[in-house]
Design a protein around this motif. Structure first.
Motif, PDB file in Angstrom:
ATOM      1  N   HIS A   1      11.648   5.224 -14.869  1.00  0.00           N
ATOM      2  CA  HIS A   1      10.312   5.533 -15.385  1.00  0.00           C
ATOM      3  C   HIS A   1      10.017   4.644 -16.589  1.00  0.00           C
ATOM      4  CE1 HIS A   1       6.972   7.724 -17.166  1.00  0.00           C
ATOM      5  NE2 HIS A   1       6.834   8.369 -16.021  1.00  0.00           N
ATOM      6  N   LYS A   2       8.762   4.187 -16.691  1.00  0.00           N
ATOM      7  CA  LYS A   2       8.465   3.219 -17.761  1.00  0.00           C
ATOM      8  C   LYS A   2       8.614   3.861 -19.140  1.00  0.00           C
ATOM      9  CE  LYS A   2       3.458   3.881 -18.170  1.00  0.00           C
ATOM     10  NZ  LYS A   2       3.796   5.313 -18.375  1.00  0.00           N
ATOM     11  N   ASP A   3       8.612   5.187 -19.205  1.00  0.00           N
ATOM     12  CA  ASP A   3       8.775   5.836 -20.507  1.00  0.00           C
ATOM     13  C   ASP A   3      10.225   6.142 -20.827  1.00  0.00           C
ATOM     14  OD1 ASP A   3       6.122   5.676 -20.941  1.00  0.00           O
ATOM     15  OD2 ASP A   3       5.684   7.685 -20.145  1.00  0.00           O
ATOM     16  N   ASN A   4      11.117   5.847 -19.893  1.00  0.00           N
ATOM     17  CA  ASN A   4      12.529   6.033 -20.217  1.00  0.00           C
ATOM     18  C   ASN A   4      12.928   4.946 -21.222  1.00  0.00           C
ATOM     19  OD1 ASN A   4      15.418   5.672 -20.219  1.00  0.00           O
ATOM     20  ND2 ASN A   4      15.455   7.121 -18.507  1.00  0.00           N
ATOM     21  N   PRO A   5      13.316   5.371 -22.418  1.00  0.00           N
ATOM     22  CA  PRO A   5      13.509   4.399 -23.495  1.00  0.00           C
ATOM     23  C   PRO A   5      14.756   3.536 -23.324  1.00  0.00           C
ATOM     24  CG  PRO A   5      14.213   6.560 -24.205  1.00  0.00           C
ATOM     25  CD  PRO A   5      13.623   6.745 -22.837  1.00  0.00           C
ATOM     26  N   LEU A   6      15.670   3.939 -22.457  1.00  0.00           N
ATOM     27  CA  LEU A   6      16.971   3.279 -22.446  1.00  0.00           C
ATOM     28  C   LEU A   6      17.141   2.216 -21.367  1.00  0.00           C
ATOM     29  CD1 LEU A   6      19.194   6.389 -23.210  1.00  0.00           C
ATOM     30  CD2 LEU A   6      18.865   4.393 -24.666  1.00  0.00           C
ATOM     31  N   THR A   7      16.807   2.576 -20.126  1.00  0.00           N
ATOM     32  CA  THR A   7      17.183   1.734 -18.988  1.00  0.00           C
ATOM     33  C   THR A   7      16.888   0.244 -19.205  1.00  0.00           C
ATOM     34  OG1 THR A   7      16.551   3.640 -17.673  1.00  0.00           O
ATOM     35  CG2 THR A   7      17.096   1.611 -16.490  1.00  0.00           C
ATOM     36  N   ALA A   8      15.628  -0.047 -19.500  1.00  0.00           N
ATOM     37  CA  ALA A   8      15.249  -1.462 -19.639  1.00  0.00           C
ATOM     38  C   ALA A   8      15.988  -2.095 -20.816  1.00  0.00           C
ATOM     39  CB  ALA A   8      13.745  -1.582 -19.843  1.00  0.00           C
TER      40      ALA A   8
ATOM     41  N   TRP B   1      10.605  -6.003 -27.423  1.00  0.00           N
ATOM     42  CA  TRP B   1       9.658  -6.904 -26.769  1.00  0.00           C
ATOM     43  C   TRP B   1      10.186  -7.297 -25.395  1.00  0.00           C
ATOM     44  CZ3 TRP B   1       9.096 -11.592 -24.518  1.00  0.00           C
ATOM     45  CH2 TRP B   1       7.774 -12.063 -24.370  1.00  0.00           C
ATOM     46  N   LEU B   2      11.445  -7.708 -25.344  1.00  0.00           N
ATOM     47  CA  LEU B   2      12.027  -8.119 -24.062  1.00  0.00           C
ATOM     48  C   LEU B   2      12.013  -6.962 -23.066  1.00  0.00           C
ATOM     49  CD1 LEU B   2      15.071 -10.234 -25.302  1.00  0.00           C
ATOM     50  CD2 LEU B   2      13.137 -11.064 -23.970  1.00  0.00           C
ATOM     51  N   ALA B   3      12.422  -5.782 -23.530  1.00  0.00           N
ATOM     52  CA  ALA B   3      12.469  -4.621 -22.634  1.00  0.00           C
ATOM     53  C   ALA B   3      11.080  -4.336 -22.081  1.00  0.00           C
ATOM     54  CB  ALA B   3      13.017  -3.419 -23.387  1.00  0.00           C
ATOM     55  N   ALA B   4      10.089  -4.280 -22.982  1.00  0.00           N
ATOM     56  CA  ALA B   4       8.719  -3.998 -22.542  1.00  0.00           C
ATOM     57  C   ALA B   4       8.257  -5.075 -21.570  1.00  0.00           C
ATOM     58  CB  ALA B   4       7.800  -3.942 -23.756  1.00  0.00           C
TER      59      ALA B   4
ATOM     60  N   ILE C   1      13.149   6.056 -28.768  1.00  0.00           N
ATOM     61  CA  ILE C   1      11.715   5.780 -28.856  1.00  0.00           C
ATOM     62  C   ILE C   1      11.390   4.693 -27.832  1.00  0.00           C
ATOM     63  CG2 ILE C   1       9.843   5.045 -30.375  1.00  0.00           C
ATOM     64  CD1 ILE C   1      11.783   5.706 -32.740  1.00  0.00           C
ATOM     65  N   PRO C   2      10.493   4.965 -26.889  1.00  0.00           N
ATOM     66  CA  PRO C   2      10.215   3.955 -25.856  1.00  0.00           C
ATOM     67  C   PRO C   2       9.860   2.613 -26.480  1.00  0.00           C
ATOM     68  CG  PRO C   2       9.077   6.019 -25.377  1.00  0.00           C
ATOM     69  CD  PRO C   2       9.676   6.164 -26.740  1.00  0.00           C
ATOM     70  N   PRO C   3      10.380   1.533 -25.912  1.00  0.00           N
ATOM     71  CA  PRO C   3      10.116   0.206 -26.474  1.00  0.00           C
ATOM     72  C   PRO C   3       8.655  -0.177 -26.343  1.00  0.00           C
ATOM     73  CG  PRO C   3      11.207   0.021 -24.345  1.00  0.00           C
ATOM     74  CD  PRO C   3      11.220   1.463 -24.709  1.00  0.00           C
ATOM     75  N   LYS C   4       8.084  -0.722 -27.414  1.00  0.00           N
ATOM     76  CA  LYS C   4       6.698  -1.226 -27.375  1.00  0.00           C
ATOM     77  C   LYS C   4       6.737  -2.676 -27.846  1.00  0.00           C
ATOM     78  CE  LYS C   4       4.436   2.743 -26.606  1.00  0.00           C
ATOM     79  NZ  LYS C   4       5.601   2.944 -25.672  1.00  0.00           N
ATOM     80  N   LYS C   5       5.836  -3.480 -27.322  1.00  0.00           N
ATOM     81  CA  LYS C   5       5.738  -4.850 -27.813  1.00  0.00           C
ATOM     82  C   LYS C   5       5.094  -4.839 -29.192  1.00  0.00           C
ATOM     83  CE  LYS C   5       5.544  -7.827 -23.722  1.00  0.00           C
ATOM     84  NZ  LYS C   5       4.740  -8.780 -22.950  1.00  0.00           N
ATOM     85  N   LYS C   6       5.848  -5.199 -30.226  1.00  0.00           N
ATOM     86  CA  LYS C   6       5.200  -5.407 -31.522  1.00  0.00           C
ATOM     87  C   LYS C   6       4.591  -6.797 -31.485  1.00  0.00           C
ATOM     88  CE  LYS C   6       7.668  -1.971 -33.959  1.00  0.00           C
ATOM     89  NZ  LYS C   6       8.834  -1.830 -33.052  1.00  0.00           N
ATOM     90  N   GLU C   7       3.661  -7.063 -32.380  1.00  0.00           N
ATOM     91  CA  GLU C   7       3.039  -8.388 -32.296  1.00  0.00           C
ATOM     92  C   GLU C   7       4.032  -9.468 -32.750  1.00  0.00           C
ATOM     93  OE1 GLU C   7       0.287  -9.334 -35.946  1.00  0.00           O
ATOM     94  OE2 GLU C   7       0.323  -7.174 -35.542  1.00  0.00           O
ATOM     95  N   ILE C   8       3.856 -10.638 -32.183  1.00  0.00           N
ATOM     96  CA  ILE C   8       4.781 -11.734 -32.457  1.00  0.00           C
ATOM     97  C   ILE C   8       4.679 -12.148 -33.923  1.00  0.00           C
ATOM     98  CG2 ILE C   8       5.496 -14.026 -31.716  1.00  0.00           C
ATOM     99  CD1 ILE C   8       5.445 -11.957 -29.488  1.00  0.00           C
ATOM    100  N   PRO C   9       5.798 -12.112 -34.651  1.00  0.00           N
ATOM    101  CA  PRO C   9       5.727 -12.478 -36.065  1.00  0.00           C
ATOM    102  C   PRO C   9       5.327 -13.942 -36.265  1.00  0.00           C
ATOM    103  CG  PRO C   9       7.995 -12.255 -35.347  1.00  0.00           C
ATOM    104  CD  PRO C   9       7.143 -11.753 -34.233  1.00  0.00           C
ATOM    105  N   LEU C  10       4.635 -14.191 -37.361  1.00  0.00           N
ATOM    106  CA  LEU C  10       4.282 -15.584 -37.696  1.00  0.00           C
ATOM    107  C   LEU C  10       5.406 -16.168 -38.523  1.00  0.00           C
ATOM    108  CD1 LEU C  10       0.636 -14.683 -38.633  1.00  0.00           C
ATOM    109  CD2 LEU C  10       1.386 -15.912 -36.590  1.00  0.00           C
ATOM    110  N   THR C  11       5.732 -17.406 -38.247  1.00  0.00           N
ATOM    111  CA  THR C  11       6.829 -18.024 -38.988  1.00  0.00           C
ATOM    112  C   THR C  11       6.370 -19.347 -39.585  1.00  0.00           C
ATOM    113  OG1 THR C  11       7.539 -18.982 -36.923  1.00  0.00           O
ATOM    114  CG2 THR C  11       8.661 -16.985 -37.631  1.00  0.00           C
TER     115      THR C  11
END
Lengths: 487, 780, 476
Positions: B475-482, B520-523, B149-159
């Motif tokens: 390709h930015k949609d390649n889920p693995l490389t990054a 997050w890092l990958a994205a 599944i291509p990496p997406k930035k989830k929102e930063i959790p609150l701590t």
């Protein structure tokens, strides 16, 4: 009907009930066990792949250690143990296509248009009660004919040295898998904590030789503490073993004491136990600095032993010397002792070169077996002698019965084993009258490995290491223990 | 009357109880395994798939040939089908464990139906069983494998403790820590951080001067400043290259039988150059995979493709060319999988992948990309090659001294007029066939270049060659490389990746400890234009990275492996780094960049003992270099595949026979011996001692000096007194025994400085003590 | 019949439990037991004894016309119900749903409910001569059968069957290959499906005639031609093959079992062939011997337990202490020469003396102490004291080491006295005894007395001289 019944017990609730109660006690009793059982949520279920505990045989072993006298370059079976009169009768005739039957050839003979059968230039006699056929190149081995089991039906797939020898050591033609010795060290641990459990000694004859490579004693994906340690002739038997000139043993001790006391301070600070184990490793290194030279020092060996192995054994780096070392290492609890003798690649000038190679190894190999026997070590030490494949029954190069060569041949070759629960004085397996194909009791390398592990008390299907999501075994997905040769 | 009421009452109670059982009301009170709690929401990818994959896929997975009972569990569409062999029954019935044979056969004890079958030597523990049950109860939902599944930035959790956070990374780490009610460690001392960052970025200890100036700087931006300093140093490129060489299985010899010389080092120089000018990772890959296919490819771009020619090449007489040519292509394919995509393709060479949905066809479609090379295979054996100075098998490019003055200025030619380097081309188009069992002589159906659609479909707009492959990979949609690269960088800094098996993101690989962070890092990495330096800096600026590395007692219990990162890691350096560290700290290091590989000290006779006879190629005898070349950085140490430098392999360096992305970190007696007796170390100690003495530093001062030089910190009192005592003892000993002293200090080729032998010897050994400390060879 | 309040209350309990039991039985497939409840099930084996006793007493009383104390019956019934319910839980957790369990469950439940009925009949004073006798008799029957099935479930099906030829047995000295070796293998692997009741593929494997006749194709067994025999062919097929026997899921035969069948057929598949008819070189002989020698592991089963931590504690840098094999308590001790040897390192092992089966002290400067220690290792099978300074004196302290079969004493100072000592070591099989002070004639006597002991006194001279006379590599 003995233990033979054991595993077959009809499944019954009995088991379950015991199981319940054990759970009851454990479950309520200790949560500690629970924490052992809990799989690591991050890694996914972490599996104990080695079904049996490591460091202990799976069942009572016959052999406790192996001495492998590897003849690198592949000695011809037709000049050693596989006696084929037909070759003389039909000398010069072309190898029948029905026999060759599509066997692929190496680039060296692929372009030969004829394959004239070539008989061995050396004579054969039967020896011992077993009546084992042994060529006149090996008069000393002849004397132990009744101690050894000759397997004439070995076969492999590889037709080139590198993949073939890699196959023999790691169970795979492609590099990257752990070696036999590493598997055993992984499965059985070491017997003597002051010596490596897997050592390698190399020597070279005058014959046409092929290189050796670190991957032949590499531990592959297993922890590199299982990798083979190259024991070298000369003053530094193990790399970096010797302290520098001008640093006495006591100075060294003094130095180490300060290293560890400083390390201990740091351990207290950081709380990292890795430091403790480093301290321990330094101690073992210190002990090795004594134990290794001790084992390798043959000066205390009596004249009779020197004579037995041949004067040669006093010359460091010779096969004879290594053979004697092998016995001493075995005595000191090294699990897997791997000798390599290079120079068996006779594509040409075979009769002369083989005579020379045989001289190098014959007496010492036989002496080793006798010596082990008189010390009662043949009971629990398995000795193996052989190369990575066989050689063709047809002439390579110019047809000259006095000076011919033989190309690589994977379909049939001979090795011998002795001790460690192997039947003495047995001849196992048969090749056809041309010595080209196995016609009875074929033994594939996987079977050979399975058998070795079995005699060491390991179930080859049960010594597993999970790597890159796959379960690896020395015998990959094949291998049957050759029960018929077990005493 | 009363009776009736009671009756009703009892019935109600019983019914209630029954309901209680069925709805698992009592499960909460389950006593036995109270401490391993089933998550409220069972996740297919994280909890179930590993179990199924590990225990079931072998027979009920992607591999069509081995599939039993027609049941395939790795795909949603097949897993719910009626069982062909027992009509009316289903392996999985959402919500109904009792009706799902999968679960029933897991919990049964009847060996005839038990799964996994007893003889498979597999077993599922009770925890896993309960997971499966709950998953089925929750509807047995399938998901795509997380890594596909291509990496997406989830929102930063609150701590809860935001003040600790220094950037986004910390939020993700802290969230997990708080879930496990752990607190992060405090910030490490500035000195420690400087050393840590220096090691991570340059593979070298910081120079005393650097430390001084950086310590002086007290601005809030210090750390960022420190990082920039080291990022700017050319040593950065060398450090990054060091680890890329393992991936690229770089070596200076052909490997296999005779293992003779090859000239690939200009490619290595290019890699250093690329890292130093911070070439974006996507470009970095594109050039190496398909530089030659880029429109108007420059020499530099072609040189980069040497990446795919680094594999071993046999020179054994009488091999079957096609067999080995096939091996080379296989090697390239596997390297692509392991090193760049983080999936173990190898398995699919001989049969459909047992665990990952990669079919043998997929494998050979990838194989096809690398199968067009006009490689003639072995041209001559080692002997001839040596005679004719034939050190590059075609196809190769030629680089002249002139060119290295301009476009290829990064190549350190030394005085060689010109040099050949093996590179890629597609000038020998071939049809690729699926090879039965991966055997070169058993071709079956033909296939065209293509990439596994399950990972990410290969669009028609992409050319059907390596260039297209490169586009697909970057390709930015390649889920693995990054993900894979980011993870490897993380592993470089933290000793273990967020995904521990950095070579395997597949179904059988380990799961990310912090999936959101990884994504997050990958994205972010891709958004930043694949900017490596930015990525590294980002991580280093996190409070997570800057923590102390001490093992707090509470962590020892709760997270001894430091998966949650409540502290910075503490692990032994790689062999190369250790050697460089010693050279640098002693001031011996020669910082020259690039050029032909060099031959530093090595125990005598190693090559001679195992070669195939003196004349077989030019690598049969090891002749150490002399002078400055003895002190080059370790990545320039000559790499002979069949017998790599022992001072490296003893510290777990791979042989470079094939792509390797992760090194072990073992701790063995042989390492202890190497550090004590390797001339390289002894000489360094000696030279440092002499130089210190020459600066008229004596006794205590000298001891403090060398301690500071080596460990980048002043000694604690206790430490100092110990060393001081040792120095004194040694000194006394050698004063009454000057021959020993002279013998000892005689070590090494480096010129003897005129100092008192006894003092030198004593100080040298003191340095030896420090060099042999755990702290010295450990990144803290 | 007097009905006090209290008894009423208990009636409800009885009623409730019965309803609950029925409920369980009806809705079994919907039930998923929480651990706590399943745990209740584990009391079944305890509870079940009450109803048996109590009910039988009650029945006895009522059949013998005496009146049954209501509370006795009440408790009996209650315990029956509880037993049934707990049994239900236990069975539920068991996972296996075998026939045995099935019958046990239903009979048991029936028993409980019938008992309830009986109790109800009695307490309501409802009387009917047929029932009065019928029910107790029925219950008695049920008690017997339920108990029997239960017994079989726990102790295995053949628990009560009288030992017959089919039952497992030791192999006699000189076994009949077919009757004692081959048939038992078939019994365990094949007859489940190839028996008179369900003759899969029309093949009957309960006896030689059936085998000779063969299945539908009739070529199951072709004497002299294992490869042509269908049985062997199928055994060799890959497990996943449809035709492979035993079918998938069943445990495949072990290699040695297959080899045995092969060789037996190869030798003509006769039922008169005996062990001693076989050539020594015939693999079958070896295969059978392997079956006959008991696994050494079995001898070790009786050894006291040692935990790994103990092994860890007692082993040191120069002393290796390991288990002979996985999960045995038999230990192997190797001692290597430390820089400074001290007998204590051996004596420290006293706590685990009983577990030591192999002891290697070769090459150490051992003396009285160590031998005294050794003497107290009752289970020692393998002793290496070669290349040590020991003499007859120390040796004497060993006295009787009953189980030692392997002994290395070469290069020691022992003499004839020791040899006389070894005479009484019954299990001794191997003796390595060259380069000692033992006199040749005494050694000869020993050989005569203990012919079965293999004595190694150095490389035989003819061979030795051959090696010493000539040297393979001529000096130059």
């Amino acid at each position: 009907m003995g233990h033979h019944h054991g595993p077959k017990e009809k499944p019954s609730l009995k088991v379950n009930r015991r199981h319940f109660f054990s759970q009851l006690s454990v479950g309520i009793g200790s949560l500690a066990l629970g924490s052992l059982l809990i799989p690591d949520l991050f890694k996914g279920p972490s599996k104990e792949v080695a079904a049996k505990a490591l460091g202990v045989p799976h069942f009572a072993p016959k052999a406790k250690r192996i001495i492998y006298l590897f003849q690198a370059g592949a000695p011809s079976q037709l000049e050693t143990f596989d006696h084929k009169p037909t070759l003389r009768k039909r000398m010069g005739e072309d190898l029948p296509e029905s026999i060759r039957n599509g066997q692929r050839l190496t680039g060296m003979t692929a372009n030969q248009n004829k394959f004239p059968l070539m008989p061995p230039k050396v004579g054969f006699q039967q020896h011992g009660q077993s009546g084992t056929w042994i060529s006149d190149f090996f008069p000393y081995t002849a004397k132990i004919a009744d101690e050894i089991t000759v397997i004439r039906s070995m076969h492999t797939e590889a037709i080139n040295h590198d993949p073939a020898i890699t196959f023999f050591q790691t169970g795979s033609q492609i590099s990257g898998r752990p070696c036999m010795g590493s598997w055993l060290s992984y499965g059985l641990g070491s017997e003597n904590k002051n010596l490596p459990s897997f050592v390698v000694l190399t020597s070279r004859g005058k014959g046409n030789s092929q290189g050796l490579y670190a991957k032949l004693w590499s531990s592959g994906f297993l922890d590199s503490k299982h990798q083979g340690v190259l024991l070298r002739s000369g003053k530094d038997p193990v790399l970096y073993l010797n302290d520098p000139e001008g640093l006495s043993r006591s100075d060294k001790r003094h130095l180490l004491d300060h290293v560890s006391s400083l390390n201990k301070m740091h351990h207290v600070e950081t709380g990292d136990d890795e430091i403790e184990s480093r301290i321990a490793q330094y101690e073992m290194a210190y002990r090795m600095q004594m134990s290794v030279p001790d084992v390798m020092d043959i000066s205390k060996e009596p004249e009779s032993i020197i004579k037995l192995y041949g004067e040669d054994c006093q010359v460091p780096g010779t096969y004879a010397a290594n053979a004697l070392q092998a016995r001493r290492l075995a005595e000191n609890g090294v699990r897997f002792i791997q000798l390599y003798h290079q120079g068996w690649d006779q594509h040409g000038n075979l009769p002369n070169e083989m005579a020379g190679q045989a001289k190098d190894v014959d007496q010492a190999s036989a002496a080793l077996v006798l010596d082990l026997k008189q010390r009662g070590m043949l009971e629990d030490t398995l000795v193996v002698w052989g190369g990575e494949f066989g050689r063709g029954n047809y002439c390579q190069g110019k047809f000259d019965p006095n000076n011919y060569g033989r190309d690589h041949h994977p379909r049939a070759f001979s090795i011998w084993m002795a001790g460690g629960g192997i039947k003495p004085g047995l001849n196992y397996g048969q090749t056809d009258e041309f010595g080209y194909n196995v016609v009875e009791n074929p033994v594939h390398i996987n079977d050979f490995h399975a058998t070795l592990m079995h005699s060491m008390g390991l179930d080859h299907e049960n010594l597993i290491y999970k790597y890159q999501g796959r379960r690896f075994r020395l015998t990959d997905v094949a291998g049957h223990v050759v029960k018929d040769i077990l005493a | 009357m009363k009776q009736k009421v009671l009756l009703v009452a009892i019935l109600v109670v019983l019914a209630g109880l029954l309901y209680g059982f069925t709805s698992g009301f009592f499960n909460e009170t389950s006593d036995d395994y109270a401490d391993f709690r089933i998550p409220d929401q069972v996740d297919y990818n994280f909890h179930i798939k590993p179990i199924l994959s590990d225990n079931c896929y072998t027979c009920h997975g992607p591999d069509a040939n081995k599939r039993k009972a027609g049941l395939r569990l790795d795909l949603e569409e097949t897993a719910f089908l009626e069982l062909s062999e027992s009509p009316g029954n289903y392996a999985l019935v959402p919500g109904k464990p009792a009706k799902s044979l999968l679960y029933q056969h897991l919990i049964t004890d009847d060996p005839n139906i038990m799964m996994p079958p007893p003889d498979s030597k597999l077993s599922v523990n009770s925890y896993e069983k309960r997971l499966i049950k709950k998953w089925i109860e929750q509807g047995a939902k399938f998901e795509k494998h997380w890594a596909y599944i291509p990496p997406k930035k989830k929102e930063i959790p609150l701590t809860q403790t935001p003040n600790w956070r220094q950037n986004e990374i910390d939020a993700f780490i802290l969230e997990k820590l708080e879930n496990h009610s752990l607190s992060p460690s405090e910030k490490a001392s500035k000195a420690t951080l400087i050393r840590r960052i220096s090691l991570d970025l340059t593979g070298l200890p910081p120079q005393p001067e650097q430390v001084k100036s950086l310590m002086a700087n007290t601005s809030t931006e210090t750390m960022s400043k420190v990082i920039d300093t080291f990022l700017a140093s050319p040593a950065y490129g060398e450090r990054m290259t060091q680890s890329w060489l393992d991936v690229a299985r770089y070596a200076d010899s052909h490997g296999y039988q005779d293992d003779s010389y090859r000239t690939m080092w200009p490619w290595r120089d290019w890699v250093i150059h690329a890292f130093n000018r911070n070439m974006p990772y996507d470009e970095f890959l594109t050039w190496q995979l398909a530089g030659d296919l880029l429109p108007g490819a420059s020499k530099e771009q072609i040189l980069a493709t040497g990446f795919n020619r680094n594999h071993p090449i046999t020179q054994e007489g009488g091999i079957i060319q096609e067999e080995y040519r096939t091996n080379y292509v296989l090697d390239r394919t596997n390297t692509l999988g392991k090193g760049i995509l983080g999936i173990t393709l190898e398995c699919a060479r001989c049969h459909d992948h047992k665990y990952d949905a990669i079919s043998q066809q997929d494998y050979f479609e990838l194989f096809a990309f690398f199968n067009q090379v006009n490689e003639k295979g072995i041209q001559m054996d080692a002997v001839q090659a040596a005679r004719q100075k034939f050190f590059a098998d075609p196809p190769y490019m030629e680089i002249t001294a002139e060119e290295t003055k301009e476009v290829l200025s990064f190549i350190n030619m030394k005085e060689v007029p010109k040099i050949k380097v093996m590179v890629m081309n597609d000038s020998a188009p071939k049809t690729t066939y699926i090879l039965n069992r991966g055997e070169y002589d058993q071709p079956t159906d033909s296939v065209n270049p293509n990439a596994p659609a399950r990972i990410f479909p290969f669009s028609d707009t992409m050319p059907k060659n390596r260039l297209g492959l490169a586009q697909w990979i970057t390709h930015k949609d390649n889920p693995l490389t990054a993900r894979v690269f980011v993870n490897r960088i993380w592993g470089m800094l933290f000793g273990r990746g967020l995904v521990e098996t950095s070579e395997d993101f597949g179904v059988q690989g380990s799961l990310p400890s912090h999936p959101e962070l990884l994504d997050w890092l990958a994205a972010d990495f891709m958004e930043s234009g694949w900017d490596i330096k930015k990525l590294v800096k980002k991580i280093m600026l996190s409070a997570t990275y800057q923590q102390k590395s001490d093992l707090r007692p509470d962590l020892k219990k709760s997270d001894s492996e430091n998966i949650l990162l409540a502290r910075a890691p503490r692990f032994r350096m790689e062999g190369e780094m250790i050697r460089d560290y010693i050279l640098a700290s002693s001031g011996l290091l020669n910082t020259e960049i690039g050029g032909p590989s060099v031959k530093p000290y090595q125990p005598l006779g190693l090559w001679e003992e195992t070669n195939a006879g003196g004349k077989r190629g030019i690598l049969t005898k090891y002749v150490p270099d002399s002078g400055e070349d003895l002190y080059r950085r370790s990545l320039y140490t000559f790499w002979k595949r069949t017998l790599p430098p022992p001072s490296m392999t003893i510290f777990d360096a791979p042989t470079r026979d094939f792509c390797e992305v992760r090194r072990q970190k073992t701790n063995t007696p042989l390492q202890a011996l190497a550090l004590q007796n390797d001339i390289q170390v002894l000489e360094a100690a000696r030279v440092m001692a002499q130089r210190t003495l020459l600066k008229n530093k004596e006794g205590d001062e000298a001891v403090r000096e060398i301690f500071r030089r080596i460990l980048v910190r002043p000694p604690k009192e206790e430490e100092f007194s110990t060393l001081q005592r040792y120095y004194k003892d040694a000194l006394d000993a050698y004063l009454n025994n000057t021959e020993d002293a002279e013998q000892l200090v005689a070590v090494g080729e480096y010129e003897q400085l005129n100092t008192d032998p006894a003092k030198t010897a004593a100080l040298m050994l003191t340095a030896q003590v420090i060099y042999n400390l755990d702290e010295t060879i450990t990144k803290e | 019949m007097v009905n006090t309040q209290s008894s009423k209350w208990t009636d409800y309990v009885v009623f409730g439990l019965s309803v609950f039991l029925i409920f369980c039985l009806l809705f079994e497939s919907f039930l998923e037991l929480p651990v706590l409840v399943a745990w209740i099930g584990r009391w079944h084996p305890l509870l079940l004894h009450f109803p048996i006793v109590l009910l039988l007493i009650a029945i006895f009383l009522s059949l013998t016309g005496r009146n049954v104390p209501p509370n006795l019956l009440l408790v009996g019934v209650l315990s029956a119900l509880l037993t049934a319910i707990s049994g239900f839980f236990l069975g539920k957790e068991a996972g296996t749903r075998g026939d045995l369990l099935f019958w046990h469950k239903w009979l048991g439940s029936a028993l409980a409910l019938l008992a309830v009925l009986w109790y109800w009949a009695k307490s309501t004073g409802w009387h009917n001569p047929v029932f009065a006798k019928g029910i107790p008799l029925a219950i008695t029957g049920l008690v017997f059968f339920t108990g029997h099935y239960g017994g079989m479930v726990t102790h295995g099906e053949d628990f009560l069957t009288l030992p017959t030829g089919k039952a497992p047995m030791e192999i006699p000295e000189n076994p009949l290959v077919y009757a004692h070796i081959v048939q038992p293998i078939l019994e365990q692997n094949c007859v489940q499906c190839h028996n008179p009741n369900k003759q899969k593929g029309g093949l009957l494997m309960t006896g030689l005639p059936g085998l000779r006749k063969g299945g539908e194709k009739g070529n199951t067994l072709i004497p002299g031609q294992p490869e042509a025999s269908e049985m062997i062919r199928r055994l060799h097929l890959p497990v996943e093959d449809e035709e492979h026997m035993p079918p998938e899921g069943e445990r495949p035969l072990q290699d040695n079992e297959i080899r045995i069948l092969e060789r037996w057929i190869a030798l003509g598949a006769s039922d008169t062939l005996r062990m001693d008819h076989l050539e020594p070189s015939e693999p079958l002989a070896k295969l059978i011997q392997d079956l006959m020698v008991p696994d050494p592991m079995q001898n070790w089963e009786t050894l006291p337990k040692v935990v790994d931590s103990t092994l860890l504690r007692l082993s040191s840098d120069y002393l290796t202490l390991t288990r002979m094999a996985n999960a045995t308590n038999a230990l192997k001790v190797n001692v290597y020469m430390p820089p400074k040897y001290d007998a204590q390192m051996v004596l420290d092992l006293i706590p685990i003396q009983k577990n030591i089966v192999e002891l290697d002290l070769s090459g150490l400067p051992i003396g009285q102490k160590e031998m005294a220690f050794t003497a107290n290792c009752p289970n020692l099978e393998w002793l290496e004291v070669d290349r040590t300074p020991i003499s007859d004196v120390e040796m004497d302290t060993l006295g009787h080491l009953e189980k030692v079969r392997f002994l290395k004493v070469f290069e020691t100072r022992i003499g004839d006295a020791s040899l006389t000592l070894f005479r009484d070591w019954k299990d001794l099989k191997r003796l390595y005894i060259w380069d000692t002070q033992v006199s040749p004639q005494v050694l000869e006597e020993f050989k005569l007395e203990r012919p079965e002991v293999l004595i190694e006194n150095g490389i035989n001279n003819e061979v030795r001289s051959f090696f010493i006379a000539s040297d393979s590599i001529p000096k130059n």
